[in-house]
Design an enzyme around this catalytic site. Structure first.
Site, mmCIF file in Angstrom:
data_model
loop_
_atom_site.group_PDB
_atom_site.id
_atom_site.type_symbol
_atom_site.label_atom_id
_atom_site.label_comp_id
_atom_site.label_asym_id
_atom_site.label_seq_id
_atom_site.Cartn_x
_atom_site.Cartn_y
_atom_site.Cartn_z
ATOM 1 N N LYS A 1 0.695 -1.175 -0.032
ATOM 2 C CA LYS A 1 -0.112 -0.005 0.072
ATOM 3 C C LYS A 1 0.856 1.386 -0.201
ATOM 4 C CE LYS A 1 -3.728 1.851 2.457
ATOM 5 N NZ LYS A 1 -4.445 1.392 4.056
ATOM 6 N N PHE B 1 -15.200 13.503 12.642
ATOM 7 C CA PHE B 1 -16.505 13.824 12.500
ATOM 8 C C PHE B 1 -16.843 13.720 10.927
ATOM 9 C CE2 PHE B 1 -15.866 15.941 16.558
ATOM 10 C CZ PHE B 1 -17.015 15.126 17.116
ATOM 11 N N CYS C 1 -19.169 3.249 11.061
ATOM 12 C CA CYS C 1 -19.097 4.194 12.342
ATOM 13 C C CYS C 1 -20.363 3.810 13.226
ATOM 14 C CB CYS C 1 -18.791 5.435 11.977
ATOM 15 S SG CYS C 1 -17.263 5.992 11.696
HETATM 16 C C1 UDX Z 1 -20.729 9.077 10.199
HETATM 17 C C2 UDX Z 1 -20.944 10.290 10.787
HETATM 18 O O1 UDX Z 1 -21.954 11.159 9.984
HETATM 19 C C3 UDX Z 1 -19.541 10.937 10.775
HETATM 20 O O2 UDX Z 1 -19.943 12.273 11.444
HETATM 21 C C4 UDX Z 1 -18.722 9.892 11.525
HETATM 22 O O3 UDX Z 1 -17.538 10.432 11.707
HETATM 23 C C5 UDX Z 1 -18.615 8.641 10.933
HETATM 24 O O4 UDX Z 1 -19.958 8.140 10.846
HETATM 25 P P1 UDX Z 1 -20.515 7.893 7.542
HETATM 26 O O5 UDX Z 1 -20.445 6.645 8.134
HETATM 27 O O6 UDX Z 1 -19.685 8.406 6.589
HETATM 28 O O7 UDX Z 1 -20.575 9.050 8.724
HETATM 29 O O8 UDX Z 1 -22.240 8.176 7.191
HETATM 30 P P2 UDX Z 1 -23.516 8.883 7.265
HETATM 31 O O9 UDX Z 1 -23.671 9.947 6.078
HETATM 32 O O10 UDX Z 1 -23.373 9.488 8.437
HETATM 33 O O11 UDX Z 1 -24.597 7.918 6.977
HETATM 34 C C6 UDX Z 1 -24.700 6.897 8.197
HETATM 35 C C7 UDX Z 1 -25.797 5.852 7.774
HETATM 36 O O12 UDX Z 1 -26.867 6.611 8.150
HETATM 37 C C8 UDX Z 1 -25.759 5.510 6.314
HETATM 38 O O13 UDX Z 1 -25.997 4.226 6.207
HETATM 39 C C9 UDX Z 1 -26.855 6.477 5.789
HETATM 40 O O14 UDX Z 1 -27.610 5.790 4.657
HETATM 41 C C10 UDX Z 1 -27.863 6.453 6.994
HETATM 42 N N1 UDX Z 1 -28.939 7.749 6.851
HETATM 43 C C11 UDX Z 1 -28.164 8.738 7.107
HETATM 44 C C12 UDX Z 1 -30.015 7.452 6.906
HETATM 45 O O15 UDX Z 1 -30.604 6.441 6.662
HETATM 46 N N2 UDX Z 1 -30.796 8.574 6.918
HETATM 47 C C13 UDX Z 1 -30.435 9.696 6.902
HETATM 48 O O16 UDX Z 1 -31.286 10.920 7.056
HETATM 49 C C14 UDX Z 1 -28.749 9.905 7.168
#
Ligand code: UDX
Length: 437
Positions: A35, A150, A261
């Site tokens: 990598k 975040f 996450c």
């Molecule tokens: C998340 C946090 O937002 C971020 O701050 C943290 O550091 C890491 O975890 P991420 O995992 O990239 O980020 O995805 P995110 O956009 O938050 O969505 C998480 C999950 O929630 C996804 O499966 C998404 O589809 C779902 N989701 C999100 C919903 O089902 N409805 C929503 O309104 C928003």
């Protein structure tokens, strides 16, 4: 400033690249030699929109370098970021062996004062554990700082470059001053760097993700209620989201949250609560509701086909846990695929980025299509799992030509109900009225 980033996973790579972008000298370390060799050649190991440009620019300008030798990275660094995995151990609690192992290795190498930052999501009390490892293995002065990330996948560069807030947990004035200097360029518009003690900072990360997961789960339950009482969740969402106390974001119901996450962090916070004999019952409900929500589409399909999915052919649009990523960790699509395969259904999937990852997991148990329309050939229904932009306004005439039946199960509420009435589809989405043919 001179920065070392230990671990070039998703968080490490985004952190290292974005820190180089404001003029810092960043050395990223990873144990994976292959990598590291690729990254030295400018090959970026993850898909993250916008990151490639910054990555290349900073490599060319020699502010971003890579090594397998921890020593090369940490000796000159003023601040050492640890962006290492903290996978759930067998009991759901975060496994700290990478973080504590790296701390020991770093401790044995350093010769002068360092700020050591845990960027990984770690349970409350980890900074103390890291500090203890340093105390045991070096006499050099070290400040251990908690600085949770975040970052949302897909918009991680923007989240890093223009954060809503930066949280820094430290009890040292010296470390505080260095962290303020480092993050200054990212908060010029006035968003805060919030300094606090290490434990509050560690808990902030879990609280943020668990709160967001709860918010989504609450909306998924409202959606399920809407279906039972004949209400439209889109309307309810707008109705409540306009209240500034609730807010418009993260109110979209769907097929359950996934990703690297939310599932892990909710589980870890619940486990931490157990350890201090606190019954964090909301989190337990959130986890169990989310498990059920992942297969809500399959339940709808079973109902529509009177329990008989055997031999039916379904197209799945979207495999990644959310759009703009190839990440399939805890992706609802994987649960849906398994549930459909268990019913002996046939699946043809399409995703703009995540197909290779799913292929590696599922092999030839499902088929993959080169484009969304190819996936629809002779299918009994389309199942929409991830809301990629290209699915939002498809060519319905072309879809109709390809499909055996005009049936859509939409886990992301992409289409207007009236439009589906006009096009004559059976359209079953989440928390809305079913459009019958
Ligand atoms: C998340 C946090 O937002 C971020 O701050 C943290 O550091 C890491 O975890 P991420 O995992 O990239 O980020 O995805 P995110 O956009 O938050 O969505 C998480 C999950 O929630 C996804 O499966 C998404 O589809 C779902 N989701 C999100 C919903 O089902 N409805 C929503 O309104 C928003």
């Amino acid at each position: 400033m001179k920065i070392a980033v230990v671990g070039t996973g998703y968080v490490g790579l985004v952190t290292g690249t974005c820190l180089a972008e404001t003029g810092n000298d960043v050395v990223c370390v990873d144990v994976n030699a292959e990598k590291v060799a690729k990254m030295r050649n400018g090959e970026i190991p993850i898909y993250e929109p916008g990151l490639d440009i910054l990555f290349l620019r900073n490599i060319v300008q020699k502010r971003l370098t890579f090594t397998t030798q921890l020593e090369e990275a940490v000796l000159d660094a003023q601040i050492i970021f640890m962006a290492l995995p903290t996978p759930p151990g067998g009991d759901g609690s975060a496994d700290l062996s990478y973080v504590l192992g790296a701390s020991k290795d770093i401790a044995r190498l350093i010769k002068d004062y360092k700020v050591v930052v845990t960027k990984s999501t770690v349970p409350v009390g980890t900074a103390d554990k890291v500090r203890a490892v340093f105390a045991e293995n070096t006499s050099v002065e070290v400040d251990v700082v908690s600085n949770p990330e975040f970052l949302r996948e897909g918009v991680a560069v923007e989240d890093f470059m223009k954060p809503d807030r930066v949280v820094v947990g430290t009890s040292s004035d010296r470390a505080r001053a260095l962290m303020a200097e480092l993050y200054g360029p990212y908060v010029r518009s006035g968003n805060p760097i919030i300094f606090m003690d290490e434990r509050s900072s560690e808990l902030t990360k879990y609280a943020a993700n668990s709160f967001l997961a709860t918010k989504i789960t609450f909306m998924n339950e409202i959606a399920n209620m809407c279906e039972l009482v004949g209400a439209d969740v889109d309307m309810v969402r707008r109705g409540i989201g306009s209240d500034a106390r609730i807010g418009k974001r993260f109110l979209f119901p769907g097929v359950g949250y996934g990703g690297s996450c939310f599932p892990k962090d909710v589980q870890a916070l619940a486990k931490s609560a157990d350890e201090v004999d606190y019954d964090f019952s909301i989190l337990k409900s959130v986890m169990s509701v989310n498990e059920k929500q992942k297969t809500v589409l399959v339940e709808k399909m079973k109902k529509y086909y009177n329990g008989d999915l055997a031999g039916k052919k379904f197209a799945i649009w979207g495999l990644a846990f959310k759009p703009e990523t190839d990440d399939i960790r805890e992706a609802p699509a994987l649960y849906i695929i398994d549930a459909l395969l268990a019913e002996n259904a046939n699946i043809v999937a399409y995703d703009p980025e995540a197909m290779d990852n799913v292929k590696r997991l599922k092999g030839d148990r499902i088929a993959f299509a080169a484009d969304p329309y190819e996936a629809l050939k002779d299918v009994d229904a389309l199942v929409i799992v991830t809301e990629w932009s290209l699915f939002r306004n498809p060519d319905f005439a072309r879809m109709e030509e390809a499909m055996k039946a005009k049936v859509i199960f939409d886990g992301r509420n992409l289409y207007d109900l009236n439009r589906m009435v006009d096009y004559g589809y059976y359209y079953n989405s989440i928390g809305r009225i079913i459009v019958e043919q």
